[in-house]
Design a protein around this motif. Structure first.
Motif, PDB file in Angstrom:
ATOM      1  N   SER A  40     -44.382  54.617  75.807  1.00 10.61           N
ATOM      2  CA  SER A  40     -43.015  54.263  75.426  1.00 10.61           C
ATOM      3  C   SER A  40     -42.534  55.213  74.333  1.00 10.61           C
ATOM      4  O   SER A  40     -43.329  55.757  73.577  1.00 10.61           O
ATOM      5  CB  SER A  40     -42.965  52.822  74.912  1.00 10.61           C
ATOM      6  N   GLN A  61     -47.861  59.273  79.829  1.00 10.82           N
ATOM      7  CA  GLN A  61     -47.094  58.040  79.927  1.00 10.82           C
ATOM      8  C   GLN A  61     -47.142  57.278  78.608  1.00 10.82           C
ATOM      9  O   GLN A  61     -48.112  57.386  77.847  1.00 10.82           O
ATOM     10  CB  GLN A  61     -47.660  57.146  81.022  1.00 10.82           C
ATOM     11  N   TYR A  78     -42.100  59.167  86.214  1.00 12.88           N
ATOM     12  CA  TYR A  78     -43.271  58.407  86.633  1.00 12.88           C
ATOM     13  C   TYR A  78     -43.182  57.065  85.939  1.00 12.88           C
ATOM     14  O   TYR A  78     -43.232  56.971  84.719  1.00 12.88           O
ATOM     15  CB  TYR A  78     -44.567  59.111  86.260  1.00 12.88           C
ATOM     16  N   GLY A  79     -42.982  56.006  86.742  1.00 14.92           N
ATOM     17  CA  GLY A  79     -42.764  54.694  86.158  1.00 14.92           C
ATOM     18  C   GLY A  79     -41.295  54.448  85.855  1.00 14.92           C
ATOM     19  O   GLY A  79     -40.945  53.484  85.189  1.00 14.92           O
ATOM     20  N   SER A  80     -40.425  55.321  86.348  1.00 10.79           N
ATOM     21  CA  SER A  80     -38.978  55.161  86.152  1.00 10.79           C
ATOM     22  C   SER A  80     -38.256  55.878  87.278  1.00 10.79           C
ATOM     23  O   SER A  80     -38.859  56.671  88.009  1.00 10.79           O
ATOM     24  CB  SER A  80     -38.546  55.720  84.789  1.00 10.79           C
ATOM     25  N   VAL A 108     -40.215  57.067  79.393  1.00 18.95           N
ATOM     26  CA  VAL A 108     -41.548  56.482  79.559  1.00 18.95           C
ATOM     27  C   VAL A 108     -42.592  57.465  80.092  1.00 18.95           C
ATOM     28  O   VAL A 108     -43.747  57.090  80.296  1.00 18.95           O
ATOM     29  CB  VAL A 108     -41.501  55.250  80.476  1.00 18.95           C
ATOM     30  N   SER A 109     -42.198  58.707  80.326  1.00 13.52           N
ATOM     31  CA  SER A 109     -43.181  59.724  80.699  1.00 13.52           C
ATOM     32  C   SER A 109     -42.678  61.087  80.249  1.00 13.52           C
ATOM     33  O   SER A 109     -41.492  61.271  79.987  1.00 13.52           O
ATOM     34  CB  SER A 109     -43.445  59.726  82.218  1.00 13.52           C
ATOM     35  N   ASP A 128     -39.417  61.322  81.854  1.00 15.43           N
ATOM     36  CA  ASP A 128     -39.225  60.300  82.892  1.00 15.43           C
ATOM     37  C   ASP A 128     -39.640  60.818  84.273  1.00 15.43           C
ATOM     38  O   ASP A 128     -40.029  61.968  84.445  1.00 15.43           O
ATOM     39  CB  ASP A 128     -37.777  59.781  82.913  1.00 15.43           C
ATOM     40  N   GLU A 138     -43.659  65.393  81.141  1.00 13.65           N
ATOM     41  CA  GLU A 138     -44.453  66.187  82.053  1.00 13.65           C
ATOM     42  C   GLU A 138     -44.198  67.689  81.932  1.00 13.65           C
ATOM     43  O   GLU A 138     -43.109  68.122  81.580  1.00 13.65           O
ATOM     44  CB  GLU A 138     -44.190  65.763  83.502  1.00 13.65           C
TER      45      GLU A 138
END
Length: 236
Positions: free
Chosen positions: A63, A61, A95-97, A177-178, A93, A180
């Motif tokens: 920016s 995670q 996680y948190g989006s 923002v992530s 993206d 993976e």
């Protein structure tokens, strides 16, 4: 790929799971026998990656996570039920989006045997399947790159069979923002396999480890320690 979401009961339970997830695969048209809807959903923030998750692997995670690349080898799977479905993938993206920009391969057991196929998805849009052949044992290179705000270049290469697919997509609401490298079972029913190896993982051109990604277990699988951009998914 058609707009059929990959076998995952509604991207998480097909209809109900969709409300909880963030990505959805459609089954290739060739799989006429009621293929599973594969819908990789976004990670469930409520679980905070503790205990079982709908993703298994590593997630970073921060920016400005504008690119991820890596490779994996698709394992041979054993179908235990016709509900079994899983996919390894890499992406940005989720996680948190509320968007996911991703590409990967799936193994679908809805026909009673494992059927392998390749896809990309710009969730919440439906997944798109490539018709190129995919087999167990194939090695894949993949990348998702944010070229400008909301614009992405997605590339998947089957090194074993010698094909490459690239697509340029736009998703203005994406936040980067992530990042993976994970496996997922939209149906929450994994087939059995011995090991899946991810390698050469980089984010923004740097080794994945530099972004302190979090480990996640999913289903009956866990992950080995991340070392120099490589780890394995194994039965836990």
């Amino acid at each position: 790929m058609t707009s059929l979401r990959l076998r995952k009961p509604a991207r998480a339970g097909l209809a109900a799971l969709l409300a909880l997830s963030g990505a959805a695969f459609a089954a290739p048209a060739a799989q006429a026998a009621a293929p599973h809807v594969f819908a990789p959903h976004h990670a469930q923030a409520a679980r905070g990656f503790s205990g079982d998750s709908n993703w298994g692997g590593y997630v970073a995670q921060g920016s400005g996570l504008k690119s991820i690349s890596g490779s994996w080898t698709m394992p041979t799977v054993q179908c235990n039920t016709t509900n079994d479905l899983f996919a390894p993938w890499i992406g940005i993206d989720g996680y948190g989006s509320q968007t996911v920009e991703q590409t990967g391969v799936q193994a679908d057991c809805s026909s009673g045997r494992a059927v392998y196929s390749a896809w990309y998805e710009m969730y919440p849009a439906s997944p798109v399947y490539w018709s190129n052949p995919v087999s167990a044992g194939d090695t894949f290179n993949a990348s998702v790159v944010s070229t400008t705000k909301g614009s992405y270049t997605i590339t998947l290469t089957d090194v074993t069979k010698g094909w490459t697919k690239t697509t340029k997509q736009t998703l203005r609401s994406a936040q980067n923002v992530s990042a993976e490298a994970v496996i997922e079972s939209p149906t929450q029913s994994y087939p059995s396999f011995n090991q899946l190896n991810f390698a050469n993982l980089t984010v923004n051109g740097q080794v994945f480890d530099n972004y302190d990604p979090q480990a996640i277990d999913s289903g009956q699988y866990t992950e080995t320690q991340l070392q120099n951009g490589a780890f394995s998914i194994i039965p836990g």
